[in-house]
Write an enzyme that holds these catalytic residues in place. Structure first.
Site, PDB file in Angstrom:
ATOM      1  N   LYS A 118      19.305  30.120   1.768  1.00  6.73           N
ATOM      2  CA  LYS A 118      18.460  29.838   2.935  1.00  6.73           C
ATOM      3  C   LYS A 118      19.305  29.853   4.204  1.00  6.73           C
ATOM      4  O   LYS A 118      20.539  29.866   4.153  1.00  6.73           O
ATOM      5  CB  LYS A 118      17.776  28.481   2.776  1.00  6.73           C
ATOM      6  N   ARG A 154      10.798  12.690   2.422  1.00  9.97           N
ATOM      7  CA  ARG A 154      10.725  13.892   3.247  1.00  9.97           C
ATOM      8  C   ARG A 154       9.596  14.778   2.726  1.00  9.97           C
ATOM      9  O   ARG A 154       8.616  14.988   3.410  1.00  9.97           O
ATOM     10  CB  ARG A 154      12.091  14.620   3.218  1.00  9.97           C
ATOM     11  N   TYR A 183      35.809  24.179  32.654  1.00 14.02           N
ATOM     12  CA  TYR A 183      34.716  23.555  33.405  1.00 14.02           C
ATOM     13  C   TYR A 183      34.910  22.043  33.506  1.00 14.02           C
ATOM     14  O   TYR A 183      35.322  21.385  32.549  1.00 14.02           O
ATOM     15  CB  TYR A 183      33.387  23.829  32.732  1.00 14.02           C
ATOM     16  N   MET A 217      30.631  29.271  27.296  1.00  8.04           N
ATOM     17  CA  MET A 217      29.689  30.074  26.516  1.00  8.04           C
ATOM     18  C   MET A 217      30.390  31.194  25.745  1.00  8.04           C
ATOM     19  O   MET A 217      30.058  31.459  24.581  1.00  8.04           O
ATOM     20  CB  MET A 217      28.612  30.671  27.422  1.00  8.04           C
TER      21      MET A 217
END
Length: 358
Positions: free
Chosen positions: A35, A131, A255, A303
């Site tokens: 998956k 769940r 940054y 990024m």
């Protein structure tokens, strides 16, 4: 040519890990869980490679299963979340998908359906995770409904463990007690074991195990474990140094100027960032390997790029290989520095990072 960021997928490692699961659970059959694009490794490529080895594959949903069929996979595929709407049943039946069933209305839909062939149903019990799954007190009745339906070929009794990665967890014993009590009079195979249970709970192997994370060489446990230590990492996330700077004490990097040098330093800029799936929350000090030598991330991850400390590494030039995790740096260790888990790191590597299979 082009940007150097890539995820090298070692298919032989995945095969090794699958065979380890089969060896540990030698009395059980093992579904290979692919998956979430095989936990970021490429579901079609992984499934094609493993198909000669495995009885069936596990995916989350019908979309993932159809992608595998389109890629040429012919073995049965188990829908671990089951089907969501009544009209999906025809697709499930026609494609030889096995399906989890976890709520009563799904059984009603099965009873009322017109199908090309009967279904292999994995009846899920909520043994305490809360769940998905039938309540233990109604489980036997729902099982009998399925067994009575001509649309059902076979039923597997299934549950999922909340704390199997905690090997002394009392909660796992509570879940197993609930499961065993509710199924004591039901004649059908059992499937309880996920990766941590396959590795660490031999009494829970039963008839079917469902290895997922372990196939990709990451341990589900916090600490070292005899069998988890035998896993082979299947993904090497890597890139290259694309710029080098000499900076002075007090100079800032990245940054927000969140990192400031406390001495003269040599720093490298690497083509890897959160747009590739490398986490922005990888803090200064998160380990990386440059030309096989251990160093650290410095400053904020951008990024498309990040900074690495080259101060104490000799001989590093433009084009030097940077390993973010893989055979030389465990993804589990990186995850701890990032305040997350290996599942997240592996599945979040984005599509713009080419997968290279070897």
């Amino acid at each position: 040519m082009g940007r150097a960021a890539q995820a090298v997928i070692h298919l032989s490692a995945i095969r090794h890990n699958y065979r380890l699961a089969k060896r540990l659970a030698s009395g059980a059959q093992a579904i290979a869980v692919v998956k979430a694009d095989a936990y970021g490794h490429g579901s079609a490529e992984v499934a094609r490679f493993l198909e000669p080895e495995t009885v069936a594959f596990g995916v989350a949903c019908i979309e993932e299963a159809l992608e595998l069929r389109a890629s040429g996979i012919t073995k049965p595929i188990l829908l671990l979340e089951g089907f969501f709407t009544e009209d999906e049943l025809a697709v499930v039946s026609a494609n030889n998908f096995w399906t989890a069933v976890h709520r009563p209305e799904q059984i009603t839909w099965i009873e009322q359906a017109v199908l090309t062939q009967p279904l292999n149903v994995w009846l899920k019990m909520d043994s305490g995770m809360h769940r998905l799954g039938m309540a233990p007190e109604t489980y036997a009745a729902e099982f009998k409904r399925l067994k009575a339906s001509p649309n059902v070929e076979s039923v597997v009794l299934m549950s999922h463990l909340a704390c199997a990665d905690e090997l002394e967890s009392a909660y796992t014993y509570q879940q197993i007690a609930a499961f065993d009590q509710a199924t004591s009079d039901l004649d059908a195979p059992h499937s309880i074991a996920n990766s941590p249970a396959t590795l660490g709970w031999p009494s829970l192997h039963r008839d079917w195990v469902r290895p997922g994370l372990m196939l990709y060489g990451a341990s589900p446990f916090e600490d070292a474990h005899e069998y988890a230590d035998q896993l082979m990492p299947a993904m090497t996330l890597q890139s290259e140094v694309i710029a080098i700077r000499e900076i002075l004490a007090g100079d800032a990097v990245g940054y927000g100027a969140s990192f400031r040098a406390d001495k003269p330093m040599r720093i490298g800029t690497v083509a890897m960032g959160y747009g590739d799936g490398y986490p922005r929350h990888a803090v200064t000090g998160t380990p990386v390997m440059v030309n096989g030598q251990r160093t650290r991330i410095i400053g904020r991850v951008s990024m498309d790029m990040c900074g690495v400390d080259l101060t104490d590494i000799a001989g590093v030039e433009i084009g030097a290989t940077v390993e973010f995790w893989g055979a030389n740096l465990a993804v589990e260790e990186v995850a701890k520095h990032c305040g997350t888990i290996p599942y997240t790191l592996l599945t979040c590597v984005t599509k713009r990072v080419p997968r290279v299979y070897c």
